[in-house]
Motif scaffolding. Sequence first.
Motif, PDB file in Angstrom:
ATOM      1  N   LEU A 160       0.833  -1.209   0.000  1.00 40.51           N
ATOM      2  CA  LEU A 160       0.000   0.000   0.000  1.00 40.51           C
ATOM      3  C   LEU A 160       0.867   1.258   0.000  1.00 40.51           C
ATOM      4  CD1 LEU A 160      -2.825  -1.024   2.511  1.00 40.51           C
ATOM      5  CD2 LEU A 160      -2.893  -1.044   0.009  1.00 40.51           C
ATOM      6  N   PHE A 161       1.909   1.269   0.814  1.00 42.63           N
ATOM      7  CA  PHE A 161       2.804   2.432   0.878  1.00 42.63           C
ATOM      8  C   PHE A 161       3.513   2.638  -0.460  1.00 42.63           C
ATOM      9  CE2 PHE A 161       7.118   4.092   1.554  1.00 42.63           C
ATOM     10  CZ  PHE A 161       6.811   5.335   2.110  1.00 42.63           C
ATOM     11  N   ALA A 162       4.147   1.578  -0.949  1.00 44.72           N
ATOM     12  CA  ALA A 162       4.947   1.689  -2.175  1.00 44.72           C
ATOM     13  C   ALA A 162       4.083   2.002  -3.399  1.00 44.72           C
ATOM     14  CB  ALA A 162       5.721   0.387  -2.399  1.00 44.72           C
ATOM     15  N   SER A 163       2.883   1.389  -3.481  1.00 45.71           N
ATOM     16  CA  SER A 163       2.035   1.603  -4.663  1.00 45.71           C
ATOM     17  C   SER A 163       1.527   3.039  -4.737  1.00 45.71           C
ATOM     18  CB  SER A 163       0.866   0.622  -4.669  1.00 45.71           C
ATOM     19  OG  SER A 163      -0.037   0.892  -3.615  1.00 45.71           O
ATOM     20  N   LYS A 164       1.206   3.632  -3.585  1.00 45.44           N
ATOM     21  CA  LYS A 164       0.729   5.023  -3.581  1.00 45.44           C
ATOM     22  C   LYS A 164       1.854   5.983  -3.971  1.00 45.44           C
ATOM     23  CE  LYS A 164      -3.454   4.010  -2.356  1.00 45.44           C
ATOM     24  NZ  LYS A 164      -4.548   4.118  -3.347  1.00 45.44           N
ATOM     25  N   ILE A 165       3.052   5.759  -3.425  1.00 43.68           N
ATOM     26  CA  ILE A 165       4.200   6.611  -3.763  1.00 43.68           C
ATOM     27  C   ILE A 165       4.563   6.456  -5.242  1.00 43.68           C
ATOM     28  CG2 ILE A 165       6.649   7.084  -3.310  1.00 43.68           C
ATOM     29  CD1 ILE A 165       4.740   7.929  -1.045  1.00 43.68           C
ATOM     30  N   ALA A 166       4.605   5.208  -5.715  1.00 45.13           N
ATOM     31  CA  ALA A 166       4.965   4.943  -7.111  1.00 45.13           C
ATOM     32  C   ALA A 166       3.912   5.513  -8.061  1.00 45.13           C
ATOM     33  CB  ALA A 166       5.110   3.444  -7.338  1.00 45.13           C
ATOM     34  N   VAL A 198      -1.309   3.874 -12.665  1.00 46.25           N
ATOM     35  CA  VAL A 198      -1.254   2.415 -12.675  1.00 46.25           C
ATOM     36  C   VAL A 198       0.098   1.896 -13.155  1.00 46.25           C
ATOM     37  CG1 VAL A 198      -2.265   2.200 -14.987  1.00 46.25           C
ATOM     38  CG2 VAL A 198      -2.498   0.327 -13.375  1.00 46.25           C
ATOM     39  N   LEU A 199       0.781   2.644 -14.031  1.00 47.07           N
ATOM     40  CA  LEU A 199       2.094   2.199 -14.518  1.00 47.07           C
ATOM     41  C   LEU A 199       3.087   2.117 -13.370  1.00 47.07           C
ATOM     42  CD1 LEU A 199       3.912   1.423 -16.901  1.00 47.07           C
ATOM     43  CD2 LEU A 199       4.422   3.852 -17.207  1.00 47.07           C
ATOM     44  N   GLN A 224      -8.650   0.978 -15.572  1.00 43.90           N
ATOM     45  CA  GLN A 224      -8.080   1.912 -14.610  1.00 43.90           C
ATOM     46  C   GLN A 224      -7.521   3.147 -15.309  1.00 43.90           C
ATOM     47  OE1 GLN A 224      -8.309   2.205 -11.500  1.00 43.90           O
ATOM     48  NE2 GLN A 224      -6.881   3.905 -11.262  1.00 43.90           N
ATOM     49  N   VAL A 225      -6.818   2.956 -16.421  1.00 41.26           N
ATOM     50  CA  VAL A 225      -6.244   4.095 -17.150  1.00 41.26           C
ATOM     51  C   VAL A 225      -7.356   4.991 -17.688  1.00 41.26           C
ATOM     52  CG1 VAL A 225      -4.769   4.817 -19.059  1.00 41.26           C
ATOM     53  CG2 VAL A 225      -4.197   2.756 -17.772  1.00 41.26           C
ATOM     54  N   LEU A 226      -8.380   4.393 -18.283  1.00 39.11           N
ATOM     55  CA  LEU A 226      -9.516   5.154 -18.812  1.00 39.11           C
ATOM     56  C   LEU A 226     -10.223   5.921 -17.705  1.00 39.11           C
ATOM     57  CD1 LEU A 226     -10.973   2.502 -21.291  1.00 39.11           C
ATOM     58  CD2 LEU A 226      -9.795   4.607 -21.911  1.00 39.11           C
ATOM     59  N   LYS A 227     -10.308   5.291 -16.543  1.00 40.62           N
ATOM     60  CA  LYS A 227     -10.936   5.935 -15.379  1.00 40.62           C
ATOM     61  C   LYS A 227     -10.131   7.157 -14.955  1.00 40.62           C
ATOM     62  CE  LYS A 227     -12.555   4.636 -10.753  1.00 40.62           C
ATOM     63  NZ  LYS A 227     -13.846   5.326 -10.832  1.00 40.62           N
ATOM     64  N   GLU A 228      -8.806   7.022 -14.918  1.00 38.96           N
ATOM     65  CA  GLU A 228      -7.938   8.139 -14.549  1.00 38.96           C
ATOM     66  C   GLU A 228      -8.072   9.301 -15.531  1.00 38.96           C
ATOM     67  OE1 GLU A 228      -3.811   7.294 -13.760  1.00 38.96           O
ATOM     68  OE2 GLU A 228      -4.294   5.354 -12.879  1.00 38.96           O
ATOM     69  N   MET A 229      -8.305   8.986 -16.805  1.00 45.10           N
ATOM     70  CA  MET A 229      -8.400  10.018 -17.843  1.00 45.10           C
ATOM     71  C   MET A 229      -9.842  10.465 -18.104  1.00 45.10           C
ATOM     72  SD  MET A 229      -5.551   8.879 -20.672  1.00 45.10           S
ATOM     73  CE  MET A 229      -6.419   7.403 -21.190  1.00 45.10           C
ATOM     74  N   LEU A 264       2.487  -3.643 -19.193  1.00 44.81           N
ATOM     75  CA  LEU A 264       3.234  -2.409 -18.913  1.00 44.81           C
ATOM     76  C   LEU A 264       3.125  -1.403 -20.060  1.00 44.81           C
ATOM     77  CD1 LEU A 264       6.512  -3.865 -17.338  1.00 44.81           C
ATOM     78  CD2 LEU A 264       4.714  -2.605 -16.156  1.00 44.81           C
ATOM     79  N   VAL A 265       3.011  -1.898 -21.282  1.00 42.84           N
ATOM     80  CA  VAL A 265       2.942  -1.032 -22.459  1.00 42.84           C
ATOM     81  C   VAL A 265       1.591  -0.322 -22.563  1.00 42.84           C
ATOM     82  CG1 VAL A 265       2.702  -1.170 -24.991  1.00 42.84           C
ATOM     83  CG2 VAL A 265       4.696  -2.157 -23.872  1.00 42.84           C
ATOM     84  N   THR A 266       0.537  -0.977 -22.094  1.00 41.66           N
ATOM     85  CA  THR A 266      -0.822  -0.471 -22.291  1.00 41.66           C
ATOM     86  C   THR A 266      -1.073   0.917 -21.688  1.00 41.66           C
ATOM     87  OG1 THR A 266      -1.725  -2.703 -22.509  1.00 41.66           O
ATOM     88  CG2 THR A 266      -3.276  -0.974 -21.902  1.00 41.66           C
TER      89      THR A 266
END
Length: 382
Positions: free
Chosen positions: A10-16, A28-29, A129-134, A362-364
């Motif tokens: 949880l810590f690392a994913s939020k920072i990343a 998400v990347l 997730q990407v579409l949601k972010e955009m 990763l490319v998506t």
Amino acid sequence: MFILQLAAILFASKIAGDMSVRLGQPAVLGKLLIGIVLGPTVLGIVTDTEILKEVSQIGVILLMFIAGLETDMDEFKRTGKAATFVGILGIVVPLSLGYVAGTAIGLTHIQAVFLGLLLSATSVSISVQVLKEMNQLQSKEGATILGAAVIDDILVIVSLAFLMSIAGSDVALGAVVLKKVLFFSVAIAAAWKIIPIVLRLFAPLRVDEAIISAGLIICFSFAYFAEATGVAAIIGAYIAGIGVSFTDYKKEIFHKVETISYSIFVPVFFTSIGVTVELSGVSEHIWLIVGLSILAIFTKLVGAAFGAKLAGFTWKPSLAIGAGMVSRGEVALIIAGIGLEAKLLTADLFAAIVVVVLITTLVTPPLLKILFKEKEANEHAA
């Protein structure tokens, strides 16, 4: 031990994720990449345990349930033709060229067909997730991607059953098709008639968060029924979300399920993808991985984009739709596991495929970001 790993994830994913956004990429990347760092390949802080897989499965199910809640059904209906074209051509092109590639590297005809089928699989959980972010999940392109993913899942699973029956595995094609028909018939009827009744029954209960619990019960029940009938659990969760979206409880369920999901389960899902990858020994198959990765990305991107173009989209939105279908995700990994067990994939080819699936995943996100930005720029210019 898992509790400490969960805290680290949880810590690392939020920072990343934050760092990824600051660098102009989808969050998400960063979450996918940090999984590789946390996993056995680099730091070894997080290991691919059974409990991690289960929590990750809950994450992707909730992600697709939320996607269903956010789906604009009027737009979804209008994109039916496009979704069909994208779904079909997004299978035909990878299947055909995958078969050619399989024969070129010395596979038998049936193994080559299996490789093509494996490359035809799509998992849109990353794209969602990407579409949601955009803020593109409810766009015409977003609706087309989601519809095409459902069609893709049905066609690939039925084709896989047909191939396994030819290969001599104990698979009855008729039973497989019947199960799919049963699932969609029952799921659609239940989403239409039963979901509103269940929510109305839970609403007056004098306990905390009764409606949210009811929404989650519906989500997990649909996901389980989908998996039990040979359809991906994420499709069941997605249909459940659509069913709930027609009720008066949509907003309440959406906001609270989103909070639960993005606090714990969804970050674990994204991070776990990187954790599961084992990169030792990759150098021995580097050219095979490079070749299959290029093939996987190119065939799905072009095939799905061409399908969208035939359905009336211009080229930029068509390519954006194609990019949304590129990720193979957990669906391809499940199929690869079946192939390894049935001796349709060698151990070396299976290891290479796992890395190829990671690369397509990763490319998506950056591909979607670039193509949707271009689409928006063209729309503003027009």
